[in-house]
Scaffold this motif. Structure first.
Motif, mmCIF file in Angstrom:
data_model
loop_
_atom_site.group_PDB
_atom_site.id
_atom_site.type_symbol
_atom_site.label_atom_id
_atom_site.label_comp_id
_atom_site.label_asym_id
_atom_site.label_seq_id
_atom_site.Cartn_x
_atom_site.Cartn_y
_atom_site.Cartn_z
ATOM 1 N N GLU A 223 5.299 9.229 -3.717
ATOM 2 C CA GLU A 223 5.201 10.340 -2.769
ATOM 3 C C GLU A 223 4.038 10.162 -1.803
ATOM 4 O OE1 GLU A 223 5.694 10.715 -5.990
ATOM 5 O OE2 GLU A 223 7.790 11.387 -5.888
ATOM 6 N N THR A 224 3.100 9.287 -2.131
ATOM 7 C CA THR A 224 1.912 9.130 -1.285
ATOM 8 C C THR A 224 1.621 7.683 -0.900
ATOM 9 O OG1 THR A 224 0.554 9.064 -3.292
ATOM 10 C CG2 THR A 224 0.747 11.184 -2.171
ATOM 11 N N LYS A 225 2.253 6.720 -1.535
ATOM 12 C CA LYS A 225 1.947 5.319 -1.241
ATOM 13 C C LYS A 225 2.257 4.995 0.214
ATOM 14 C CE LYS A 225 2.536 3.042 -5.727
ATOM 15 N NZ LYS A 225 3.358 2.091 -6.494
ATOM 16 N N PRO A 226 1.301 4.408 0.931
ATOM 17 C CA PRO A 226 1.588 4.000 2.311
ATOM 18 C C PRO A 226 2.326 2.680 2.357
ATOM 19 C CG PRO A 226 -0.686 3.513 1.801
ATOM 20 C CD PRO A 226 -0.118 4.197 0.587
ATOM 21 N N MET A 227 2.654 2.290 3.559
ATOM 22 C CA MET A 227 3.472 1.103 3.784
ATOM 23 C C MET A 227 2.811 -0.171 3.258
ATOM 24 S SD MET A 227 2.796 -1.342 6.349
ATOM 25 C CE MET A 227 1.919 -0.209 7.389
ATOM 26 N N ALA A 228 1.500 -0.333 3.471
ATOM 27 C CA ALA A 228 0.830 -1.565 3.072
ATOM 28 C C ALA A 228 0.895 -1.782 1.560
ATOM 29 C CB ALA A 228 -0.632 -1.538 3.532
ATOM 30 N N ILE A 229 0.783 -0.716 0.782
ATOM 31 C CA ILE A 229 0.828 -0.832 -0.678
ATOM 32 C C ILE A 229 2.217 -1.235 -1.148
ATOM 33 C CG2 ILE A 229 0.443 0.365 -2.859
ATOM 34 C CD1 ILE A 229 -2.071 -0.089 -1.238
ATOM 35 N N VAL A 230 3.248 -0.610 -0.589
ATOM 36 C CA VAL A 230 4.617 -0.901 -1.015
ATOM 37 C C VAL A 230 4.996 -2.337 -0.661
ATOM 38 C CG1 VAL A 230 7.039 -0.309 -0.618
ATOM 39 C CG2 VAL A 230 5.350 1.493 -0.960
ATOM 40 N N ILE A 231 4.585 -2.810 0.506
ATOM 41 C CA ILE A 231 4.894 -4.198 0.872
ATOM 42 C C ILE A 231 4.230 -5.167 -0.099
ATOM 43 C CG2 ILE A 231 4.536 -5.973 2.636
ATOM 44 C CD1 ILE A 231 4.904 -3.889 4.750
#
Length: 278
Positions: A223-231
């Motif tokens: 719900e809070t993870k930004p794009m850089a973390i998910v990549i």
């Protein structure tokens, strides 16, 4: 001598383009290169076969694509909250430091410069403990407040220097005409400050968009993870899907690239005008 200088300028420009545009071109080529061909023997810089499977996977609505676009939305939300809070706070603080006389003003400005050199890792553990005790982890609003506190010194410093370039006589004339302090701010200072406001907003946007260390500690849920973390999570201990990571990286570049292209004029003028006086 004249031709030697031109040749030097051309070589310097070519080197600059290679160093800046080269990584983006390489990332794009990785995103359209089959996985088996990335490390194969005899493969050159340009792939022999181009595929779009990585982009199709991200747009197909599968698990990884859904996670990626959800994180993209999280990054946009965090950026929006950061700008909505950070710009007004920086603007009012810079106006007070740059246009008003009060005791301790210079000390506050000097302390702002000191906070700009404090590394993130020196404060992230205390921040984590505060967030954990206050039950503020995995919350985009509180995460955005950390971003604001990180960028506020730089933003206030740039805006304060910009306000110093506005002649005080103009503000005094507006004050005499009956505008008052608040009226002169909104009728004179604020319209003249549009370049620096847009410049600081763009810097905040780009910095928030690329954040990695802070959300890595303070945002662990989808719900809070930004794009850089998910990549980064596309890389596991068992496999590394270079093509998928490259494709996600290219898509993540679109919003900041558009923002930088549209407001590039204000970025240059705001940075130069905001750094001429201290």
């Amino acid at each position: 001598m004249k031709y030697a200088k031109k040749a030097g300028y051309v070589l310097a420009l070519a080197l600059f383009l290679i160093l800046t545009a080269g990584p983006f071109l390489w990332t794009f080529l990785l995103s359209v290169t089959p996985d088996h061909a990335i490390f194969s023997q005899g493969s050159g810089f340009w792939p022999k076969e181009l595929i779009w499977d990585n982009y199709i996977e991200l747009f197909s609505g599968g698990q990884r694509g859904s996670r990626f676009f959800a994180s993209l939305l999280n990054s946009l939300k965090a950026t929006g909250v950061t700008l909505c809070i950070g710009i007004p706070a920086a603007l009012l603080s810079a106006y007070a430091l740059g246009r008003m006389e009060f005791k301790g003003r210079m000390l506050i400005r000097d302390l702002l410069l000191v906070t700009m050199v404090i590394p993130v890792m020196a404060t992230i553990i205390p921040l984590y403990r505060m967030f954990a005790q206050g039950e503020m982890l995995d919350n985009l609003f509180w995460l955005s407040l950390v971003y604001v506190s990180s960028y506020l010194p730089m933003a206030v410093w740039l805006m304060t220097n910009y306000f110093a370039t506005i002649p005080r006589e103009m503000e005094e004339a507006a004050f005499i005409d009956g505008c008052g302090r608040v009226g002169s701010f909104f009728r004179l200072i604020l319209p003249l400050s549009r370049p620096i406001i847009l410049s600081v907003a763009l810097i905040m946007f780009l910095s928030t968009w690329s954040q990695f260390q802070i959300p890595l500690i303070l945002a662990s849920s989808m719900e809070t993870k930004p794009m850089a973390i998910v990549i980064s999570e596309f890389v596991t201990k068992d496999s590394v899907q270079y093509g998928l990571v490259a494709a996600a990286g290219m898509l993540a570049l679109v919003p900041p690239a558009l923002a930088a292209f549209i407001f590039r004029k204000y970025l240059v003028t705001g940075m130069t005008n905001g750094s001429v006086k201290g």
